[in-house]
Enzyme design. Structure first.
Site, short mmCIF file in Angstrom:
data_model
loop_
_atom_site.label_atom_id
_atom_site.label_comp_id
_atom_site.label_asym_id
_atom_site.label_seq_id
_atom_site.Cartn_x
_atom_site.Cartn_y
_atom_site.Cartn_z
CG PHE A 100 22.91 9.16 13.10
CD1 PHE A 100 22.48 8.32 12.08
CD2 PHE A 100 24.18 8.97 13.62
CE1 PHE A 100 23.30 7.31 11.58
CE2 PHE A 100 25.01 7.98 13.13
CZ PHE A 100 24.58 7.14 12.11
CE1 TYR A 122 16.48 16.97 6.08
CE2 TYR A 122 15.90 14.67 5.68
CZ TYR A 122 16.73 15.63 6.25
OH TYR A 122 17.82 15.23 6.99
CE LYS A 129 19.73 16.77 4.43
NZ LYS A 129 21.04 17.32 4.83
CB VAL A 174 24.47 27.77 5.25
CG1 VAL A 174 25.54 27.45 6.28
CG2 VAL A 174 23.19 26.98 5.50
CG ASP A 186 25.27 26.26 14.09
OD1 ASP A 186 25.45 25.03 14.06
OD2 ASP A 186 24.14 26.78 14.30
N1 LIG Z 1 20.01 13.30 12.87
C1 LIG Z 1 19.56 12.55 11.88
O1 LIG Z 1 18.88 11.54 12.09
C2 LIG Z 1 19.91 12.89 10.47
C3 LIG Z 1 19.62 11.94 9.48
C4 LIG Z 1 19.93 12.24 8.16
C5 LIG Z 1 20.52 13.44 7.83
N2 LIG Z 1 20.79 14.35 8.81
C6 LIG Z 1 21.42 15.59 8.41
O2 LIG Z 1 22.56 15.81 9.20
C7 LIG Z 1 22.84 17.20 9.26
C8 LIG Z 1 23.07 17.57 10.73
O3 LIG Z 1 21.83 17.43 11.41
P1 LIG Z 1 21.74 17.08 12.96
O4 LIG Z 1 20.94 15.85 13.08
O5 LIG Z 1 23.09 17.14 13.58
O6 LIG Z 1 20.81 18.28 13.44
P2 LIG Z 1 21.05 19.43 14.52
O7 LIG Z 1 19.78 20.19 14.52
O8 LIG Z 1 21.55 18.84 15.80
O9 LIG Z 1 22.24 20.30 13.89
C9 LIG Z 1 22.04 21.11 12.77
C10 LIG Z 1 22.84 22.39 12.96
O10 LIG Z 1 22.64 23.19 11.79
C11 LIG Z 1 22.48 24.53 12.21
N3 LIG Z 1 21.72 25.30 11.22
C12 LIG Z 1 20.41 25.19 10.89
N4 LIG Z 1 20.09 26.11 9.97
C13 LIG Z 1 21.23 26.80 9.68
C14 LIG Z 1 21.52 27.87 8.82
N5 LIG Z 1 20.58 28.46 8.05
N6 LIG Z 1 22.80 28.32 8.78
C15 LIG Z 1 23.76 27.77 9.57
N7 LIG Z 1 23.52 26.76 10.43
C16 LIG Z 1 22.27 26.29 10.47
C17 LIG Z 1 21.70 24.44 13.52
O11 LIG Z 1 21.82 25.62 14.29
C18 LIG Z 1 22.38 23.23 14.17
O12 LIG Z 1 23.47 23.63 14.95
C19 LIG Z 1 21.66 17.90 8.60
O13 LIG Z 1 22.00 18.22 7.28
C20 LIG Z 1 20.59 16.84 8.61
O14 LIG Z 1 19.65 17.03 7.58
C21 LIG Z 1 20.50 14.10 10.11
#
Ligand SMILES: NC(=O)c1ccc[n+]([C@@H]2O[C@H](COP(=O)([O-])OP(=O)(O)OC[C@H]3O[C@@H](n4cnc5c(N)ncnc54)[C@H](O)[C@@H]3O)[C@@H](O)[C@H]2O)c1
Length: 264
Positions: A202, A169, A173, A61, A36
């Site tokens: 979520f 986005y 995705k 990443v 992370d």
């Molecule tokens: N929460 C939702 O409603 C939702 C819905 C659809 C998809 N997603 C996807 O789920 C995944 C997780 O998201 P989340 O909701 O847990 O968000 P979040 O922001 O809680 O967690 C995302 C994590 O990714 C890390 N991150 C961001 N950029 C980074 C980088 N360049 N290198 C390494 N780490 C990095 C952040 O520090 C964070 O810890 C994401 O891919 C998001 O697009 C989330």
């Protein structure tokens, strides 16, 4: 495949969906390498887990050199623990809403915005997988079927019904969803599966940034249950994807039958 005593790399593992996944895998006796970009969150999470089956590697990443260092450090770690690298959960992701044309400034979306989102969500996902696979193909078979591992990716409802402001986005995705089947086909001969989960709304740090109006509007669009999902409901599908060998080459919508509306 059983996760116990085996190692998983989880990008974005220090928050939200990735963190819930890390907790469940760790609870099941797995070793978890959390990649992370957020060093403070990494420190906190390491303290919370409080044992030797977790490692944090500060990683961006979107930078190949950073990912290479993290994967190499994980491989070094598993040499010490003798616990094979059997899984990747690519959960690092960002959303940066911007319409393709901004009527107020009369200008198109900056290319830097598109690059930022694609580089983390798409390039970062593929790059991590690309770097982990050479280690996973060398695993001894883990099951009678000859399974050697599983790769789990995170798409989104935006892959299918993206809203205004989500072109970058949704592109990232949608691409993750599209690459799932060819990835499964590439890796089938090694017994490595590929599964993508596409969540709707979520609860996480990402969605807590949404304006209240937008969040409520998305919640109302859920058919049932009429609420945001919680991270544990996401991680329980990851656990199923790890243990159920028939899940392969597929995109699983996890969305309470929600279809995102065009207007908030
Ligand atoms: N929460 C939702 O409603 C939702 C819905 C659809 C998809 N997603 C996807 O789920 C995944 C997780 O998201 P989340 O909701 O847990 O968000 P979040 O922001 O809680 O967690 C995302 C994590 O990714 C890390 N991150 C961001 N950029 C980074 C980088 N360049 N290198 C390494 N780490 C990095 C952040 O520090 C964070 O810890 C994401 O891919 C998001 O697009 C989330």
């Amino acid at each position: 495949m059983k996760p116990t005593g085996r190692t998983f790399i989880i990008s974005g593992g220090c928050s939200g969906l990735g963190l819930a996944t890390a907790r469940d895998l760790h609870q099941a006796g797995a070793y978890v390498a959390l990649l992370d970009v957020n060093a403070d969150a990494g420190k906190t999470v390491i303290q919370q887990f409080g044992d030797q089956r977790v490692k944090f590697f500060q990683t961006d990443v979107s930078e190949t050199s950073s990912l290479e260092a993290a994967v190499n450090s994980t491989v070094e770690w598993i040499r010490q623990t003798a616990s094979a690298l059997v899984g990747v959960v690519a959960a690092a992701g960002v959303g940066l809403p911007a319409k393709i044309y901004d009527a107020r400034t009369e200008s198109p979306v900056p290319i830097s915005t598109i690059d930022f989102v694609l580089n983390i969500n798409l390039r970062g996902t593929l790059d991590l997988i690309r770097l982990a696979v050479p280690h996973m193909v060398k695993n001894d078979p883990l099951t009678e079927d000859g399974e050697r591992g599983v790769i789990i990716m995170v798409s989104s409802s935006a892959a299918f019904d993206g809203q205004p402001g989500q072109v970058a986005y949704a592109a990232s995705k949608g691409a993750v969803a599209s690459l799932t089947l060819p990835l499964a086909r590439d890796l089938a001969r090694y017994g490595i599966r590929a599964v993508t989960i596409a969540p709707s709304l979520f609860d996480s740090a990402m969605t807590r940034q949404l304006p209240e109006k937008a969040r409520k509007s998305l919640e109302r669009a859920m058919e049932f249950p009429v609420r945001a999902g919680n991270p544990e409901e996401f991680s329980s599908l990851v656990m199923q994807s790890v243990t159920n060998s028939m899940l392969n080459g597929t995109v699983l919508r996890l969305d309470g039958a929600m279809r995102m509306p065009s207007k908030m």
